[in-house]
Scaffold this active site. Structure first.
Site, short mmCIF file in Angstrom:
data_model
loop_
_atom_site.label_atom_id
_atom_site.label_comp_id
_atom_site.label_asym_id
_atom_site.label_seq_id
_atom_site.Cartn_x
_atom_site.Cartn_y
_atom_site.Cartn_z
N SER A 1 42.11 -29.63 -72.88
CA SER A 1 42.96 -28.71 -72.10
C SER A 1 44.40 -28.65 -72.59
CB SER A 1 42.95 -29.08 -70.62
OG SER A 1 43.68 -30.27 -70.38
N LYS B 1 48.86 -32.52 -67.87
CA LYS B 1 49.18 -31.09 -67.92
C LYS B 1 50.70 -30.91 -68.00
CE LYS B 1 44.96 -29.51 -66.96
NZ LYS B 1 44.20 -30.64 -67.46
#
Length: 146
Positions: free
Chosen positions: A67, A104
């Site tokens: 990701s 993230k």
């Protein structure tokens, strides 16, 4: 180095060993045209001293997944995470979200927090009061194998 597996990340605590320093050639190694070897001067370098600013609040964790590939964080890379740093907009953070750890990019705007992946195949996560959410630490460095 002690380790602890939690969700998709494996955490490690740094163990700084006095005198454990690798050799460093301070002239730099050319990524363009070759340079003469006689300019190299040998010194010693400790990666712990370079990468760990606060031993008590610094941890390592291995990346699992794709990701964050747009930010240069690939599967199996080793992250250096400092829990003492202030989480601010645009920093890459390790977060605890609804029972799992994730890494993230933080997006903070108008009182809202978003976790943005760096891969268009993954959705942006809007953090709400319904989430069990904690910013666990800020990524300061990434160690890669080549």
């Amino acid at each position: 180095m002690a380790s602890d597996k939690s969700g998709s990340l494996t955490f490690f605590t740094p163990e700084i060993i006095e005198g454990a320093a690798a050799q460093l050639f301070d002239a730099g190694i050319s990524a363009g045209f070759p340079s003469p070897a006689e300019d190299l001067h040998e010194q010693h370098l400790s990666l712990d001293e370079e990468l760990v600013k606060n031993k008590e609040t610094t941890f390592y964790a291995r990346v699992s997944g794709q990701s964050m590939i747009g930010a240069g964080l690939d599967d199996n890379d080793l992250l250096v995470i400092d829990r003492s740093l202030e989480p601010v907009n645009n920093k890459i953070a390790v977060c605890f979200l609804d029972g799992e750890f994730t890494v993230k990019r933080l997006r903070v705007s108008d009182g809202e927090v978003w976790l943005q992946p760096e891969n268009p195949s993954y959705p942006i996560i809007n953090i709400t009061e319904d989430n069990n959410f904690l910013i666990w630490g800020i990524v300061t460095n990434v160690i890669k194998k080549v």
